[in-house]
Design a protein around this motif. Sequence first.
Motif, mmCIF file in Angstrom:
data_model
loop_
_atom_site.group_PDB
_atom_site.id
_atom_site.type_symbol
_atom_site.label_atom_id
_atom_site.label_comp_id
_atom_site.label_asym_id
_atom_site.label_seq_id
_atom_site.Cartn_x
_atom_site.Cartn_y
_atom_site.Cartn_z
ATOM 1 N N UNK A 226 0.853 -1.203 0.000
ATOM 2 C CA UNK A 226 0.000 0.000 0.000
ATOM 3 C C UNK A 226 0.887 1.251 0.000
ATOM 4 N N UNK A 227 0.606 2.151 -0.905
ATOM 5 C CA UNK A 227 1.364 3.401 -0.934
ATOM 6 C C UNK A 227 0.959 4.296 0.235
ATOM 7 N N UNK A 228 1.909 5.011 0.775
ATOM 8 C CA UNK A 228 1.608 5.937 1.867
ATOM 9 C C UNK A 228 1.698 7.372 1.373
ATOM 10 N N UNK A 229 1.318 8.235 2.256
ATOM 11 C CA UNK A 229 1.379 9.653 1.946
ATOM 12 C C UNK A 229 2.795 10.072 1.570
ATOM 13 N N UNK A 230 3.756 9.525 2.273
ATOM 14 C CA UNK A 230 5.142 9.886 1.995
ATOM 15 C C UNK A 230 5.557 9.430 0.608
ATOM 16 N N UNK A 231 5.084 8.249 0.225
ATOM 17 C CA UNK A 231 5.398 7.775 -1.119
ATOM 18 C C UNK A 231 4.895 8.769 -2.151
ATOM 19 N N UNK A 232 3.676 9.201 -1.946
ATOM 20 C CA UNK A 232 3.081 10.160 -2.879
ATOM 21 C C UNK A 232 3.906 11.435 -2.905
ATOM 22 N N UNK A 233 4.279 11.904 -1.702
ATOM 23 C CA UNK A 233 5.050 13.134 -1.615
ATOM 24 C C UNK A 233 6.364 13.001 -2.374
ATOM 25 N N UNK A 234 7.044 11.899 -2.148
ATOM 26 C CA UNK A 234 8.317 11.668 -2.825
ATOM 27 C C UNK A 234 8.108 11.663 -4.336
ATOM 28 N N UNK A 235 7.113 10.926 -4.753
ATOM 29 C CA UNK A 235 6.828 10.814 -6.184
ATOM 30 C C UNK A 235 6.536 12.194 -6.803
ATOM 31 N N UNK A 236 5.853 13.024 -6.034
ATOM 32 C CA UNK A 236 5.461 14.330 -6.568
ATOM 33 C C UNK A 236 6.529 15.388 -6.309
ATOM 34 N N UNK A 237 7.531 15.026 -5.549
ATOM 35 C CA UNK A 237 8.592 15.978 -5.257
ATOM 36 C C UNK A 237 8.185 17.089 -4.299
ATOM 37 N N UNK A 238 7.299 16.763 -3.391
ATOM 38 C CA UNK A 238 6.932 17.743 -2.366
ATOM 39 C C UNK A 238 7.003 17.065 -1.001
ATOM 40 N N UNK A 239 6.688 17.792 0.041
ATOM 41 C CA UNK A 239 6.741 17.203 1.371
ATOM 42 C C UNK A 239 5.415 16.520 1.697
ATOM 43 N N UNK A 240 5.460 15.559 2.582
ATOM 44 C CA UNK A 240 4.221 14.910 3.027
ATOM 45 C C UNK A 240 3.222 15.939 3.542
ATOM 46 N N UNK A 241 3.718 16.917 4.236
ATOM 47 C CA UNK A 241 2.836 17.963 4.746
ATOM 48 C C UNK A 241 2.008 18.571 3.619
ATOM 49 N N UNK A 242 2.686 18.877 2.539
ATOM 50 C CA UNK A 242 1.991 19.524 1.425
ATOM 51 C C UNK A 242 0.878 18.625 0.909
ATOM 52 N N UNK A 243 1.190 17.350 0.758
ATOM 53 C CA UNK A 243 0.186 16.431 0.237
ATOM 54 C C UNK A 243 -0.986 16.342 1.206
ATOM 55 N N UNK B 89 -2.854 5.542 -4.526
ATOM 56 C CA UNK B 89 -2.826 5.863 -3.101
ATOM 57 C C UNK B 89 -4.228 5.988 -2.517
ATOM 58 N N UNK B 90 -4.428 5.363 -1.346
ATOM 59 C CA UNK B 90 -5.657 5.580 -0.588
ATOM 60 C C UNK B 90 -5.262 5.835 0.855
ATOM 61 N N UNK B 91 -5.760 6.920 1.425
ATOM 62 C CA UNK B 91 -5.359 7.275 2.795
ATOM 63 C C UNK B 91 -5.692 6.152 3.766
ATOM 64 N N UNK B 92 -4.844 5.954 4.706
ATOM 65 C CA UNK B 92 -5.080 4.981 5.758
ATOM 66 C C UNK B 92 -5.973 5.620 6.821
ATOM 67 N N UNK B 93 -7.210 5.125 6.849
ATOM 68 C CA UNK B 93 -8.195 5.725 7.749
ATOM 69 C C UNK B 93 -7.807 5.585 9.211
ATOM 70 N N UNK B 94 -7.189 4.462 9.523
ATOM 71 C CA UNK B 94 -6.779 4.226 10.894
ATOM 72 C C UNK B 94 -5.822 5.329 11.348
ATOM 73 N N UNK B 95 -4.855 5.578 10.514
ATOM 74 C CA UNK B 95 -3.850 6.591 10.869
ATOM 75 C C UNK B 95 -4.506 7.958 10.994
#
Lengths: 333, 333
Positions: free
Chosen positions: A1-18, A45-51
């Motif tokens: 499962x992709x995480x927010x950080x993965x998305x951020x890295x892929x997009x070249x921004x910070x997790x915060x931004x995403x 990517x699908x957000x982890x609801x638990x987190x």
Amino acid sequence: MATLSDVAAEAGVSPTAVSRYLNNRIDLPQATRDRIDAAIAKLDYRPNLLARRLSTGKSEAIALVTPDIANPFFAELAAAVERQAHASGYSVYITSTGGHADAEINAIRRMADSHVDGLIMTTNRVDDGSLAGLLAGRENVVLLDEDIVGVSVPRVFVDNAEGAYLAAKHLIEMGHKDIALIGGPHRLMSVNERLAGFTRAMDEAGLPVRPGWVLLGDYTRDYGAAAASVLLDAVDLPTAILACSDYIAIGVLQVVREHGLSIPGDISLVGFDDMAFAALVDPPLTTIRQPVAAMGELAVKHLLALLEGQTPPAETRLPVELVTRQSVAAPSR
Amino acid sequence: MATLSDVAAEAGVSPTAVSRYLNNRIDLPQATRDRIDAAIAKLDYRPNLLARRLSTGKSEAIALVTPDIANPFFAELAAAVERQAHASGYSVYITSTGGHADAEINAIRRMADSHVDGLIMTTNRVDDGSLAGLLAGRENVVLLDEDIVGVSVPRVFVDNAEGAYLAAKHLIEMGHKDIALIGGPHRLMSVNERLAGFTRAMDEAGLPVRPGWVLLGDYTRDYGAAAASVLLDAVDLPTAILACSDYIAIGVLQVVREHGLSIPGDISLVGFDDMAFAALVDPPLTTIRQPVAAMGELAVKHLLALLEGQTPPAETRLPVELVTRQSVAAPSR
DNA sequence: TTGGCTATGTAAAGCGCTTTACTAGCGATA
DNA sequence: TATCGCTAGTAAAGCGCTTTACATAGCCAA
């Protein structure tokens, strides 16, 4: 499962931004938005609801605890609750307790531990105080269908007294004077109220409520049958029976038939609830209809209002109506 | 709400110690255990399930997605699933989809996002491939009651063909030759199979299956009524109808009666499912009983086996049985 | 030239738990 | 006396997200 950080890295921004972008807490230029969207799509990517829930402390979910989901009354209630909750973006977690005190307590605990935002509680027992203790003072609970004494949360009930009053009045208007009542558990709110409505109708007509003709036990077919046996084995019989639930009514139906009597020929019968089968039995049952869907919807609305800090009405009574079918006739005796 | 750290501080140990103690991963001397227990009691500590799930990646919960919880068949299934899951320490989250493809997909997604350990899926539509795409390759899903083609997960079904075979054979043995079948949605597995069982019984008896007497539509009362109208408005009538669900059967019942015909006097009728109301209608319905509780229990068992890395049977067929009541008689014509 | 504002972000802590390593202290042993 | 092994723990990272506070660059006005 992709995480927010993965998305951020892929997009070249910070997790915060995403995160902030996804929650509409930041305005980003179109180019950045596109990169993030692309990354999300690419990684599925699908957000982890638990987190998210752990982090925010909100779950966008409510729980419905119910005695028995296999009982069509509660099943219909559950369906309505779910429909209404989904319409507001909430998930609902349904549990059934089997109507046991400890199971109810466990269910409430478990739901609280899973951090649902709120709870809709239905029960069919009279509480010994343990539920009240658990629920008292909570700001995110609503009681549905049946009361728990000592719990001052918003409540959504049906007009039980009026229902029984309508049923009794109907029988009286058809000419009955000798009317018995078979009800659910002693001291349960709905039972008290239905008995009160019945009594009022009888009083108004100047008719006596005979103690031996008021039988209280359970909202079940079995109890209906047992109570009907008691009634029919006595020396003088009522000409009509007011059953406080359709389940009771079909128990009555069966026993009356076993005694070689006919409904409504020998005995008239009114039920309560207008369950789906009420129209299907032989004869089709005259009964009191409860607005089940409306009850479920209202409970959700009041719960969500509560969660938003508003103050829904402390108690709402939904109207019932008499549905006349073929189980009532004029008395033959 | 007290946290693990609060407990640790109160007991004068590290959070690690408390966590490991609570999960039986450490042996502590009695004195320390007592201090921790006392701290837990004093603070009324309850572990935060969300945090635990996030941390471990396990939720000890399964989801049941179902077309409509208000339908007593699925409600009973749900009750059985819940009972069995609780017995193994699992929570279950029930959702109903209304039988819409997108709602089903959303439900599955939402459940996956909430990180349930596994999923029991029931549906009542034939899938266009989107469900299959979502479910294919998953190691934590079991299909219950109805198939989704292209999904190779463990499946728990009922012996549909045998059920219809038994029903048809019963009619044939009662002397019927002109038998119509009213079934659910075209191409749905259960429908195919029930039709096949019906056909086999007819073949064995050397009886023709008349195309005009096989009507496929929906497992609903409305469709039963509509199909019965078609049948009864034709020039020659069947002497018996095999309805592929009890809901269909009551639609048939109603229309037959509206046509001034009687069951079983003029037309015999067999249903399927043995829903609670089948015994209550007039006349009580001869029908095929499905072992609903067993289905739900088995689905849970197979799912939990799957989660433990075992390999439950790819497909299980549960037996059905004929329940004879009073809607079948010898043909009068 | 400087100060400030806007646009566009980021670092880091924290939600409450689990888990993997690691360790201090102590008695027993060689 | 040095070492070993055991007991009774602990420190710290990590699960995936949100959120608060802060940062940098560019631009404009005074």
